[in-house]
Design an enzyme around this catalytic site. Structure first.
Site, PDB file in Angstrom:
ATOM      1  CG  HIS A  37      -1.847  -1.086   1.380  1.00 26.71           C
ATOM      2  ND1 HIS A  37      -1.679  -2.116   2.267  1.00 26.71           N
ATOM      3  CD2 HIS A  37      -3.012  -1.339   0.723  1.00 26.71           C
ATOM      4  CE1 HIS A  37      -2.688  -2.958   2.173  1.00 26.71           C
ATOM      5  NE2 HIS A  37      -3.511  -2.519   1.234  1.00 26.71           N
ATOM      6  CB  SER A 189      -3.363  -7.771   4.948  1.00 26.16           C
ATOM      7  OG  SER A 189      -4.296  -7.889   3.930  1.00 26.16           O
TER       8      SER A 189
END
Ligand code: PAF
Length: 328
Positions: A37, A189
């Protein structure tokens, strides 16, 4: 960084920033921000003046309530990571602010036909409708902007590009390379949920893509054979269960009869209870182009599996080393 939770306030703020001459960049996320990200936010910050990072765990895209409940949430850390990477605005609405009728589903949703019932869509019914719906809402709120998505979720990127084009939204969708660990594992994640042994085994996804790319470099043009060598590589890893390995046209996400043009290799597998996906791309020249053979031999002589790939009559594929970010 300015934190906004009200959708109308976000739209008003961005209109004002555009009025002052800013270029607006949008990075949609569900939080739990990692280096993938961060690379999206940094790219947006390099290309835009106002950079909005959205932090919203979108219930519409989860088919399993347990998955939704278990989704990692670290708002304070996310805020620090986003600010440090160059975000100027954090949009963190509640579920009720995004979907006023919640828990009733919204009456209007977005469905992208053709791209959403295969691959990830086949095993996660409704997932891409949820993604398409929330992304369309975010695009509507953001207005004219560039929106940054990781190539790691290649099918999601294809769906988002298609909806922006089909609905004539004033958004330029920018696909960004996957960020990887040193052994090639794509950042996600979900990686935090791997055991030590699983973490080590998970690097097989990258190796399978490399094996597929090498077979393409060697001239293989049958999608089933390319898929087969990728599948064999994954299945050789004891701790990993293959879900799919495919070689598809990058636009349609379907295997062509013969591989040519923009091709995407995609794999999905389970490591313990953790489902991982990865992909890589290459542009292949027409099979009959004689000069392609020479270029292919030159590439083969010099290309390492992790290097820039030029195959056949195509241009060098500058999309490697690959993409990152996002995804559940
Ligand atoms: O990739 C993600 O994190 C999500 O699917 C997205 C694009 C933010 C939509 O909720």
């Amino acid at each position: 960084v300015r934190v906004i939770d009200d959708p109308a306030a976000l739209a008003g703020h961005l209109d004002a920033r555009r009025g002052a001459g800013d270029r607006v960049g949008l990075v949609p996320t569900m939080g739990a921000l990692h280096a993938g990200h961060r690379s999206l936010i940094e790219r947006a910050a390099a290309e835009c003046d106002t950079v909005v990072v959205t932090l919203f765990v979108n219930p519409l895209q989860f088919d399993d309530p347990a998955d939704l409940g278990a989704y990692p949430r670290h708002p304070d850390r996310d805020r620090a990571v986003a600010a440090q990477a160059g975000a100027t605005v954090l949009f963190a609405p509640s579920v009720e602010q995004m979907y006023p009728g919640h828990p009733a589903p919204p009456a209007t949703t977005v469905h992208v036909t053709g791209l959403t019932d295969v691959l990830e869509g086949a095993s996660r019914p409704g997932h891409f409708d949820g993604v398409a719906t929330v992304v369309t809402k975010l695009f509507a709120l953001a207005g004219r902007c560039r929106a940054y998505f990781g190539e790691k979720d290649f099918q999601q990127l294809a769906v988002v590009r298609r909806l922006a084009a089909d609905l004539s939204l004033p958004v330029e969708v920018v696909g960004c390379p996957t960020v990887r660990e040193p052994d090639g594992l794509a950042l996600s994640s979900r990686n935090a949920r791997l055991t030590d042994a699983g973490r080590e085994a998970a690097a097989v996804l990258r190796r399978a893509l490399d094996v597929g790319l090498v077979s393409l470099l060697a001239g293989e043009r049958d999608p089933d054979r390319v898929a087969g060598v990728m599948a064999d590589t994954v299945m050789d890893e004891r701790l990993v269960t293959l879900d799919y390995a495919v070689a598809v046209d990058a636009d349609t996400l379907r295997p062509p009869v013969t591989l040519h043009g923009d091709i995407r290799l995609l794999v999905a597998a389970r490591v313990g209870g953790v489902r991982l996906i990865d992909n890589d791309g290459v542009r292949l020249g027409p099979p009959s182009d004689p000069s392609a053979e020479a270029r292919r031999s030159a590439s083969l002589a010099g290309a390492s599996p992790a290097g820039t790939v030029a195959v056949g009559g195509g241009e060098p594929d500058t999309r490697r080393p690959e993409p990152a970010g996002g995804g559940v």
